[in-house]
Design a protein around this motif. Structure first.
Motif, PDB file in Angstrom:
ATOM      1  N   LYS A  14      -0.007  23.074  11.727  1.00 38.43           N
ATOM      2  CA  LYS A  14      -0.866  23.390  10.580  1.00 38.43           C
ATOM      3  C   LYS A  14      -0.245  22.913   9.272  1.00 38.43           C
ATOM      4  N   VAL A  15       1.072  23.018   9.141  1.00 41.24           N
ATOM      5  CA  VAL A  15       1.757  22.523   7.938  1.00 41.24           C
ATOM      6  C   VAL A  15       1.538  21.022   7.805  1.00 41.24           C
ATOM      7  N   LEU A  16       1.730  20.279   8.892  1.00 41.46           N
ATOM      8  CA  LEU A  16       1.543  18.827   8.859  1.00 41.46           C
ATOM      9  C   LEU A  16       0.106  18.454   8.502  1.00 41.46           C
ATOM     10  N   LEU A  17      -0.855  19.144   9.089  1.00 43.28           N
ATOM     11  CA  LEU A  17      -2.259  18.859   8.756  1.00 43.28           C
ATOM     12  C   LEU A  17      -2.556  19.227   7.303  1.00 43.28           C
ATOM     13  N   GLY A  18      -1.969  20.317   6.825  1.00 45.85           N
ATOM     14  CA  GLY A  18      -2.169  20.722   5.429  1.00 45.85           C
ATOM     15  C   GLY A  18      -1.594  19.701   4.461  1.00 45.85           C
ATOM     16  N   LYS A  19      -0.419  19.187   4.757  1.00 47.06           N
ATOM     17  CA  LYS A  19       0.186  18.163   3.896  1.00 47.06           C
ATOM     18  C   LYS A  19      -0.638  16.879   3.926  1.00 47.06           C
ATOM     19  N   THR A  20      -1.180  16.559   5.086  1.00 45.58           N
ATOM     20  CA  THR A  20      -2.041  15.387   5.194  1.00 45.58           C
ATOM     21  C   THR A  20      -3.289  15.575   4.346  1.00 45.58           C
ATOM     22  N   PHE A  21      -3.904  16.739   4.441  1.00 47.80           N
ATOM     23  CA  PHE A  21      -5.091  17.033   3.639  1.00 47.80           C
ATOM     24  C   PHE A  21      -4.777  16.884   2.154  1.00 47.80           C
ATOM     25  N   ALA A  71     -10.351  23.196  14.712  1.00 49.04           N
ATOM     26  CA  ALA A  71     -10.212  24.501  14.042  1.00 49.04           C
ATOM     27  C   ALA A  71      -9.046  24.471  13.053  1.00 49.04           C
ATOM     28  N   TRP A  72      -7.918  23.869  13.455  1.00 52.71           N
ATOM     29  CA  TRP A  72      -6.769  23.770  12.541  1.00 52.71           C
ATOM     30  C   TRP A  72      -7.126  22.919  11.337  1.00 52.71           C
ATOM     31  N   MET A  73      -7.845  21.832  11.565  1.00 55.61           N
ATOM     32  CA  MET A  73      -8.254  20.960  10.451  1.00 55.61           C
ATOM     33  C   MET A  73      -9.157  21.710   9.482  1.00 55.61           C
ATOM     34  N   LYS A  80     -15.419  18.108   7.586  1.00 52.01           N
ATOM     35  CA  LYS A  80     -16.122  17.648   8.788  1.00 52.01           C
ATOM     36  C   LYS A  80     -15.079  17.173   9.795  1.00 52.01           C
ATOM     37  N   THR A  81     -15.299  17.508  11.046  1.00 57.35           N
ATOM     38  CA  THR A  81     -14.396  17.073  12.110  1.00 57.35           C
ATOM     39  C   THR A  81     -15.219  16.646  13.316  1.00 57.35           C
ATOM     40  N   ARG A  82     -14.627  15.787  14.123  1.00 55.43           N
ATOM     41  CA  ARG A  82     -15.270  15.423  15.392  1.00 55.43           C
ATOM     42  C   ARG A  82     -14.218  14.885  16.353  1.00 55.43           C
ATOM     43  N   VAL A  83     -14.531  14.946  17.631  1.00 55.45           N
ATOM     44  CA  VAL A  83     -13.660  14.440  18.683  1.00 55.45           C
ATOM     45  C   VAL A  83     -14.316  13.205  19.282  1.00 55.45           C
ATOM     46  N   SER A  91      -7.658  11.080  23.395  1.00 54.91           N
ATOM     47  CA  SER A  91      -8.837  11.218  22.551  1.00 54.91           C
ATOM     48  C   SER A  91      -8.343  11.297  21.126  1.00 54.91           C
ATOM     49  N   MET A  92      -9.282  11.150  20.178  1.00 56.21           N
ATOM     50  CA  MET A  92      -8.899  11.298  18.779  1.00 56.21           C
ATOM     51  C   MET A  92      -9.773  12.356  18.141  1.00 56.21           C
ATOM     52  N   VAL A  93      -9.171  13.049  17.198  1.00 56.58           N
ATOM     53  CA  VAL A  93      -9.883  14.021  16.388  1.00 56.58           C
ATOM     54  C   VAL A  93      -9.849  13.482  14.971  1.00 56.58           C
ATOM     55  N   ILE A  94     -11.019  13.398  14.366  1.00 59.81           N
ATOM     56  CA  ILE A  94     -11.145  12.845  13.014  1.00 59.81           C
ATOM     57  C   ILE A  94     -11.511  13.986  12.074  1.00 59.81           C
TER      58      ILE A  94
END
Length: 97
Positions: A14-21, A71-73, A80-83, A91-94
């Motif tokens: 979650k920290v990594l995704l938050g920093k990316t955001f 959910a983490w994103m 918006k997210t999708r797989v 797979s990729m999650v965007i």
């Protein structure tokens, strides 16, 4: 983020995704790809075995489902997210900011 998030425990993911955001401009996107486990945890045997491997080799790493990652994103702010499936077990999650 290719084969990155599975190295870390949930808090660090979650920290990594938050920093990316935070680093992305408005309208920016992140692409996360891994051996993402199907949401029912029944079909992607490679992803399930990779998750076991990560639990053995790292302090807290594990593979995850597409819904988990979405959910983490959303939790860190992605609107918006999708797989999307890729060739083979990945797979990729965007996530869009």
């Amino acid at each position: 983020m290719g084969h990155i998030l599975h190295d870390w425990d949930l808090a660090q993911k979650k920290v990594l995704l938050g920093k990316t955001f935070d680093a992305l401009p408005k309208g920016g996107a992140v692409v996360v790809y891994d051996a993402i486990i199907d949401d029912d945890r029944r079909e992607n045997t490679f992803g399930l075995m990779m998750s076991l491997n990560m639990l053995i080799e790292t302090a807290g790493g594990f593979d995850y489902t597409g819904e988990d990652c979405q959910a983490w994103m959303r939790e860190v702010g992605f609107s918006k997210t999708r797989v999307e499936p890729l060739v083979g077990p990945d797979s990729m999650v965007i996530g869009l900011k």
